[in-house]
Every structure is written in C-alpha cells, then in structure tokens.
Design an enzyme around this catalytic site. Sequence first.
Site, short mmCIF file in Angstrom:
data_model
loop_
_atom_site.label_atom_id
_atom_site.label_comp_id
_atom_site.label_asym_id
_atom_site.label_seq_id
_atom_site.Cartn_x
_atom_site.Cartn_y
_atom_site.Cartn_z
N ARG A 54 -27.86 -23.80 -57.35
CA ARG A 54 -27.97 -23.95 -58.81
C ARG A 54 -28.48 -22.66 -59.45
NH1 ARG A 54 -33.18 -27.68 -60.37
NH2 ARG A 54 -34.56 -27.11 -58.66
N LYS A 92 -31.90 -20.13 -62.40
CA LYS A 92 -32.11 -21.47 -61.89
C LYS A 92 -31.57 -22.43 -62.96
CE LYS A 92 -35.80 -24.20 -59.67
NZ LYS A 92 -37.24 -24.18 -59.32
N ARG A 105 -35.38 -15.67 -63.76
CA ARG A 105 -36.59 -15.12 -63.17
C ARG A 105 -36.37 -13.65 -62.83
NH1 ARG A 105 -34.97 -17.74 -58.14
NH2 ARG A 105 -36.18 -19.59 -58.62
N ASP A 118 -36.11 -20.66 -46.34
CA ASP A 118 -35.23 -20.17 -47.41
C ASP A 118 -36.01 -19.93 -48.71
OD1 ASP A 118 -35.25 -23.16 -47.18
OD2 ASP A 118 -34.28 -23.02 -49.13
N ASP A 121 -39.62 -19.63 -56.74
CA ASP A 121 -38.99 -20.95 -56.69
C ASP A 121 -40.04 -22.06 -56.64
OD1 ASP A 121 -36.88 -22.65 -56.85
OD2 ASP A 121 -36.37 -22.58 -54.73
#
Length: 452
Positions: free
Chosen positions: A94, A114, A180, A253, A263
């Site tokens: 995404r 994101k 970001r 990840d 994240d």
Amino acid sequence: MPIRPQAYRPDCPILDLGDAFYDRVEAATFPETVLRFRNDRAAMEVGLDSLTDAEWVQHFGRFTALPGALPQPLALRYHGHQFRQYNPEIGDGRGFTFAQIWNDGGRLMDLGTKGSGQTPWSRFGDGRLTLKGGVREILATEMLAALNVPTSRTLSIIETGEALERGDEPSPTRGAVMVRMSHSHVRIGTFQRLAYERDEAGLRKLVSYVLRVLYDEPGDDPVRLLDLVVGRTATLAARYMAAGFVHGVLNSDNINVTGESFDYGPWRFAPTWDRGFTAAYFDHQGLYAFGRQPEAIHWDVMQLAISLRAIAESEPLVEALDRFGDRYMAAVTDAILWRLGVTPRGADDDRALVQNVERALRATGAGIDRFYLDVFGGALPDGYGEPWAEVRTALAPYTPRKDRSHAYWSGEPCSMLIDEVETIWSAIAERDDWTVLEAKVATIRAMGEALA
C-alpha cells in the site's frame, strides 16, 4: 514551480538496481485531496518547503512526479519474517517510493508513501490508509524525533474523501494518504528475498548500493555492511528503550538497513518501565514487548547475516553479529545519559548510573516521562525517597550537559500515552478539530528544543 533550486537536489540511484528490485506502479485516484498536515521543517531539508499548498497536493496527493525525481513510483520487492514466520509473498502493498532527494546534510532521502493504492503486492488489501493511522504516524514520528530516536518523518497527510472499512476500528472511517521521508526503504527483508531466490548477483549489487549510496563507503564487502547495520540497529534499540517506546511490529521487513525506525502501526509509549508492556493487541506472546525489543532487533539482524552467507564466509559474519550486545550496552548507556541531561564521566560510572535508574524505575513504577523531566541536568528532587537513594548517590558527581532555562522544564512532562492519542483523534473524528493535534505537535517540538 517555486522549488528552491539551490536546496532541491533530486536523484534516482535506486534505478541502478534494475527492474528485479521493484515494480513500476501508478498511484490511486482519490475522490478528494484535502491537505491536513505538511511538515515544512522536514521539507526545508530537501528544498520543498516553498511549494504552495496547491502544488503540495498535486505532488503528494495526486503524485505528479517531482522535477528530476523518479519518473514513476516504484513498489519495492522484499520478503520477511513476520512474528518469526517467513513470508515470501510480501512487498510494498500500500505504498511506494515516490522520489529520492539529497538533503542539506548530504544524505539521500526517500519519499515513500502509505495508503497510495494497490500494487502487485497488495494481496487482499485495499492499499489504503485510515486518517487515524495517518494521525498516529504524525504523533509517533514527531515524538521520536524529539526524543533523539532515529526515525522517518511524516512529511504529508492528505485526506482522500474515502470511507474505509476496517475490522479493528469503528467503520466506515476516513481515508488518507501519507508521505514519509526516510534515509532509505531498503529492509533486511530486501536481502532475504534475494537469498531466498538464490540470487547472488542481486545480493552483491544490493550490498554495493547500500554501502555506496546510503553509507557513502566504497566497495561491496558484505561483512562491512553487516558491521554497519549492527551498529545502527543496536543504537536504534537503545534509543527505543531510553524513549520508553514500543514499536509493536519489529518484523524483519520493518527494519531498514540504515537503522531508522519507520512504519508505525500499533505503537505505544510505555507509561512505566514495564519490560512486558506490549503495543500490538495481536502480540499474544509478547514477542515485541518493551523489554524484548533489543532481542527482537538482534534476531532480525541475524536474518541479514544468514542472507549474506550466500556471498560471504560465515565466521566474519558471526563476529560482526556478536558485536551487537556490546554496542547495544554502550548505546543504551549513552541514550539514557542523554535523556538524564548529564555529561558522561566514564564507562564504569555511566553503566552503574544507568543500572540504578532502570532498577529504581522498575521497583517504584514511577512514570518514565515524569522522572526524566524532574531529573534533567542531574538533580533528583527531594520528593524522590528511599528507593531512589542509589540513583541520587550515583548522580551526585555528574554535571549537566544543558541547563534548565527553557520554558519546557517549568511545565508538565510531554508524554504520548494511549489515552491522549485517542483524545487527539476524537477531536478530529467528532468535530473535525485539528487544533488539538497542532498544539500537541508544537509541545513536542518545544520538548525537542529543550532536550537538543
């Protein structure tokens, strides 16, 4: 376009890796693009602060390419261990890398997204981000940056006019797209994918890219790369602990090879020094609990070492990996001394002070943020009684690294506990009142100035 040419330096070195590392994708088309947050302080570092709001929305809501930057967004390919289970079917599901720009400190920064739509790696997801998730990203990144944790920054939040269905929050809920800014989105899982596919040439190419572009070092030595990653991730783990922060999902990840946190999903700040405190409601075993984060990050870095065995001898990789513990201990000592606001004296004294602080925080259940506010500069107030006697004695010979003249030190501690996060969101959800969020960001930045 009013981009400051003397400050704006786009680049595209990621394209040197080739198509095997990413998929070219298109951003979703959103019904609306309402600008909710623009981080001009971060934008200034890459020469984007002079964009008008309309231009900002065009680039970060409609994803028109920035001049000289990537001509098309790239969804990165990677694998990873998720709660210690290997998953070869993940990747940017995404989000995507939208641009690469050199900042004013000479570091290459990725602009990543994101909630920007589906990609080949979306599986059954809708590729979207909730507005609440975007607000939580703002709060996490602002707070961590103020507390000296290496972190991505939330550059932009744009509301998209979509109503999203989610199983873990009241639905329908408002949608958003986020940008970001981070020093790379190359993950440990990026290396794991290449090892899984037995792509030794790809591993060597990625090692060279990371060393040259992200660490500004020549060569293609996998052992040198691992050593650098060990140092950076040990520092990250240490600063999480000093900040009282729980990321919640420290999968391989979610660990990038430059040691910057990013994240933010179910994150929380621990109110007290409770090593078992967890952030994610689905972390039933406490795998990523507050006190287990150094172990979790070390385990992830071990997966990098395992991946690099395809192109390096095991013994020097193990030696590099084994340095994590010592580097973590040195880094957590430095990080806690920084938050105490004192100047280091020497390894033995510094370790003893930090051990006494941790022991007293655990034993008393004192609030982490309250304690650090009260003690900054090395003077423990009289209200701290007998359980703090060893801390008081250990602190006595230390000198302040900074005085308490900033207005922040005369007020209440700036915390970011879950109840306040929910209050900030409620103001937006119920009244579309963004002033509560704006005031909190201002308070966080004032704390950062006082600590810096």
